[in-house]
Design a protein around this motif. Structure first.
Motif, PDB file in Angstrom:
ATOM      1  N   TYR A   1       0.876  -1.170   0.000  1.00 49.60           N
ATOM      2  CA  TYR A   1       0.000   0.000   0.000  1.00 49.60           C
ATOM      3  C   TYR A   1       0.911   1.218   0.000  1.00 49.60           C
ATOM      4  O   TYR A   1       1.858   1.296   0.798  1.00 49.60           O
ATOM      5  CB  TYR A   1      -0.890  -0.038   1.250  1.00 49.60           C
TER       6      TYR A   1
ATOM      7  N   ARG B   1       3.660   0.964   2.987  1.00 53.38           N
ATOM      8  CA  ARG B   1       3.304   0.186   4.162  1.00 53.38           C
ATOM      9  C   ARG B   1       3.559  -1.287   3.894  1.00 53.38           C
ATOM     10  O   ARG B   1       3.101  -1.818   2.882  1.00 53.38           O
ATOM     11  CB  ARG B   1       1.838   0.403   4.494  1.00 53.38           C
TER      12      ARG B   1
ATOM     13  N   TRP C   1       0.311  -2.980   9.376  1.00 58.96           N
ATOM     14  CA  TRP C   1      -0.569  -1.991   8.753  1.00 58.96           C
ATOM     15  C   TRP C   1      -0.506  -0.625   9.399  1.00 58.96           C
ATOM     16  O   TRP C   1      -0.987   0.346   8.836  1.00 58.96           O
ATOM     17  CB  TRP C   1      -2.013  -2.510   8.724  1.00 58.96           C
ATOM     18  N   GLY C   2       0.087  -0.519  10.589  1.00 59.42           N
ATOM     19  CA  GLY C   2       0.171   0.778  11.242  1.00 59.42           C
ATOM     20  C   GLY C   2       1.493   1.492  11.046  1.00 59.42           C
ATOM     21  O   GLY C   2       1.709   2.561  11.618  1.00 59.42           O
ATOM     22  N   LYS C   3       2.379   0.929  10.240  1.00 66.14           N
ATOM     23  CA  LYS C   3       3.715   1.473  10.072  1.00 66.14           C
ATOM     24  C   LYS C   3       3.902   1.931   8.647  1.00 66.14           C
ATOM     25  O   LYS C   3       3.682   1.170   7.704  1.00 66.14           O
ATOM     26  CB  LYS C   3       4.752   0.385  10.390  1.00 66.14           C
ATOM     27  N   LEU C   4       4.302   3.182   8.479  1.00 61.28           N
ATOM     28  CA  LEU C   4       4.634   3.709   7.166  1.00 61.28           C
ATOM     29  C   LEU C   4       6.129   3.990   7.100  1.00 61.28           C
ATOM     30  O   LEU C   4       6.716   4.470   8.070  1.00 61.28           O
ATOM     31  CB  LEU C   4       3.871   4.995   6.874  1.00 61.28           C
TER      32      LEU C   4
END
Lengths: 113, 113
Positions: free
Chosen positions: A32, A93, A98-101
């Motif tokens: 993503y 990502r 899913w919470g880490k960019l």
């Protein structure tokens, strides 16, 4: 280990023309991708995103293209406007987080009259 | 609707001190992520919290810690401050799951003297 790279630190474009910003990545686990715009003294503002199952996503003047085989994405802004002058960040990502960019270093865009 | 809010806006500390930064997510967002941005670089991931549990941690020393409260707000704590901790600290919130963009606050500018 810089897994997301924006190799152009700056871009100057005339008002009304197309701005093309580029981003390369190395991690095959990214699924993503997002673009953010940042003005001084403000936080990054979400612009547009694309899932790895697509190759193009469009929202008004903004279009993002994804080339998975080349591990490359680009943001097109048409037409460019003076208010588009800002720093643009590419982010990716990983599938398992899913919470880490992970962000590139940014490209400073200047739109001239 | 209110966006992500962070406090304080600016903070000046001296080496060895401790600091607490606060973040309130967008209403309905249960995930909060923290990032550190130094000049000339993109944001670097520090932590993600979801439903009050740590879901991810970046490559930062144990001096950095965080927590999330029942109302989904969050605190980032940094102990034994070093000069290199001077940065913009950004908080982002998102809905859970795939293809949900993170939305950022305007950050806390931390200066260490």
């Amino acid at each position: 280990d810089q897994q997301v790279k924006q190799n152009s630190p700056s871009l100057s474009v005339q008002e009304g023309r197309i701005s093309i910003l580029n981003c390369d990545y190395t991690n095959s686990m990214f699924d993503y991708f997002l673009w953010y715009k940042k003005y001084p003294a403000e936080g990054p503002t979400f612009l547009i995103s694309i899932s790895s199952i697509k190759d193009k996503n469009e929202d008004g003047r903004f279009t993002v293209f994804l080339n998975k085989s080349a591990k490359h994405l680009s943001l097109h802004i048409v037409p460019s406007q003076p208010g588009d002058s800002a720093v643009y960040f590419c982010a990716a990502r990983p599938t398992d987080s899913w919470g880490k960019l992970q962000f590139g270093a940014g490209t400073q865009v200047v739109v001239t009259p | 609707d209110a966006g992500v809010t962070q406090s304080p806006t600016h903070l000046i500390k001296t080496r060895g001190q401790h600091v607490t930064l606060r973040c309130s997510p967008i209403s309905g967002h249960k995930s909060v992520s923290w990032y550190q941005q130094v000049l000339g670089q993109g944001p670097q991931f520090i932590f993600q919290y979801y439903e009050k549990e740590e879901r991810g941690r970046g490559n930062f020393p144990d001096r950095f810690s965080a927590r999330q409260f029942p109302n989904y707000s969050s605190e980032l704590n940094v102990n034994a401050l070093l000069l290199g901790d001077s940065a913009l600290y950004l908080c982002a919130s998102s809905l859970e799951g795939d293809n949900q963009p993170q939305h950022f606050g305007d950050g806390t500018r931390l200066s260490i003297l």
